[in-house]
Design an enzyme around this catalytic site. Sequence first.
Site, PDB file in Angstrom:
ATOM      1  N   SER A   1     -20.762  85.247  70.337  1.00 47.78           N
ATOM      2  CA  SER A   1     -20.983  86.559  69.733  1.00 47.78           C
ATOM      3  C   SER A   1     -20.034  86.896  68.588  1.00 47.78           C
ATOM      4  O   SER A   1     -20.315  87.795  67.803  1.00 47.78           O
ATOM      5  CB  SER A   1     -20.876  87.653  70.810  1.00 47.78           C
ATOM      6  OG  SER A   1     -19.620  87.597  71.474  1.00 47.78           O
TER       7      SER A   1
ATOM      8  N   ASP B   1     -16.367  97.376  70.910  1.00 42.75           N
ATOM      9  CA  ASP B   1     -16.710  97.552  72.312  1.00 42.75           C
ATOM     10  C   ASP B   1     -15.670  96.853  73.182  1.00 42.75           C
ATOM     11  O   ASP B   1     -14.514  96.728  72.777  1.00 42.75           O
ATOM     12  CB  ASP B   1     -18.137  97.061  72.603  1.00 42.75           C
ATOM     13  CG  ASP B   1     -18.342  95.590  72.226  1.00 42.75           C
ATOM     14  OD1 ASP B   1     -17.339  94.867  72.071  1.00 42.75           O
ATOM     15  OD2 ASP B   1     -19.510  95.156  72.097  1.00 42.75           O
TER      16      ASP B   1
ATOM     17  N   HIS C   1     -15.290  92.994  71.335  1.00 42.59           N
ATOM     18  CA  HIS C   1     -15.634  92.636  69.963  1.00 42.59           C
ATOM     19  C   HIS C   1     -14.978  93.563  68.942  1.00 42.59           C
ATOM     20  O   HIS C   1     -14.995  94.781  69.117  1.00 42.59           O
ATOM     21  CB  HIS C   1     -17.156  92.690  69.761  1.00 42.59           C
ATOM     22  CG  HIS C   1     -17.916  91.807  70.683  1.00 42.59           C
ATOM     23  ND1 HIS C   1     -18.580  92.275  71.800  1.00 42.59           N
ATOM     24  CD2 HIS C   1     -18.102  90.468  70.667  1.00 42.59           C
ATOM     25  CE1 HIS C   1     -19.157  91.268  72.427  1.00 42.59           C
ATOM     26  NE2 HIS C   1     -18.878  90.156  71.770  1.00 42.59           N
TER      27      HIS C   1
END
Length: 347
Positions: free
Chosen positions: A40, A323, A326
């Site tokens: 990610s 978040d 990240h």
Amino acid sequence: MASNKLLFSFLPFLVFFLHFGQGSSAVHFHPLKLFVFGDSYVDTGNIHVNASSARNFPYGITFPGVPSGRFSDGRVLTDFLAKYVGLKKSPIPFTVWQRFGRKGAKYGMNFGFGGTGVFDTSFPFPNMTTQINFFRNLIVNSIFSSYDIHSSIALVSPSGNDYSFYFTNNGSLEGFKPFIFSVVNQISVNLKRIYKLGVKKVVVLGLGPVGCYPKPTAPSFKKCNKTMDSIAVFHNTLLKQAVEKLNYETKEGSPNFFILNMYDTVLSIIKNKENRKGGATFKTPLKPCCFGVNSNFSCGSVDERGNKMYTLCKRPDLALFWDAVHPTQNGWFATFSSFKSTLKHII
């Protein structure tokens, strides 16, 4: 004789023009390509709609303005590296490139999927070995030429999903150290495989200070988890040794493998509360901009009635983390600014 001298003096400029010039439609300059593997931290939209929180609002509110599959409010590491190496756009996600044909692969390709690891994780997306298989198949099918590959750069991001998966599945503490060895060993195998496919510059992201990410520092968001950070330190030590060994084995006169020091970079940003933009600071660097209610970190989640189950800060540009794990776009901007000292020796 004089005309021959004139010809030879002009020859270097002629070669330059033929290689870089835009004056003739018969000559095509092949830009550097970027190939991306990992999770990610580098995914720019490989996961389809309804399969990831990154496809939900408020992800993407800074860039491109709507959820795009990036795990941030905006740009991620891939975007910043693509711009740095001179690409007009980030390489296209693997899952969508066929809609555009060969032209879609103009800048390379992104094989990274959020949630994936070096090995299989709980997410039903391809691990890094499979991602490299995708890359190999495109080479075999002549989507990318040998010229494309040899003049390219690979970005590899193994940011810790293997370790999260290990603990989630009740992995023992006794077996954790050997597991770190196995993860780093597989990373080394992957880096070498990418190199053998023809990519001469391979950049791998080191593990960040995971004990300082919002999830392990909640609810105060003030104190890092030293035990988790020690895992990152050990991982990075082994990774450094592995990369040094790979560079020794290739023996091409200059390094082919490089590490981006995520750990020291993020710790420095946290310590100095620095975002390197407009003189502003990350006031509470460990606190995420978007996080769920009742200590739930599900940014973007809603209940059965569609009510938001998260809170959102007013200024994402003043938050280091978006978040639970990240960075924000500005967090990546600050981080990437430090990476440039390493990248200037590569590009």
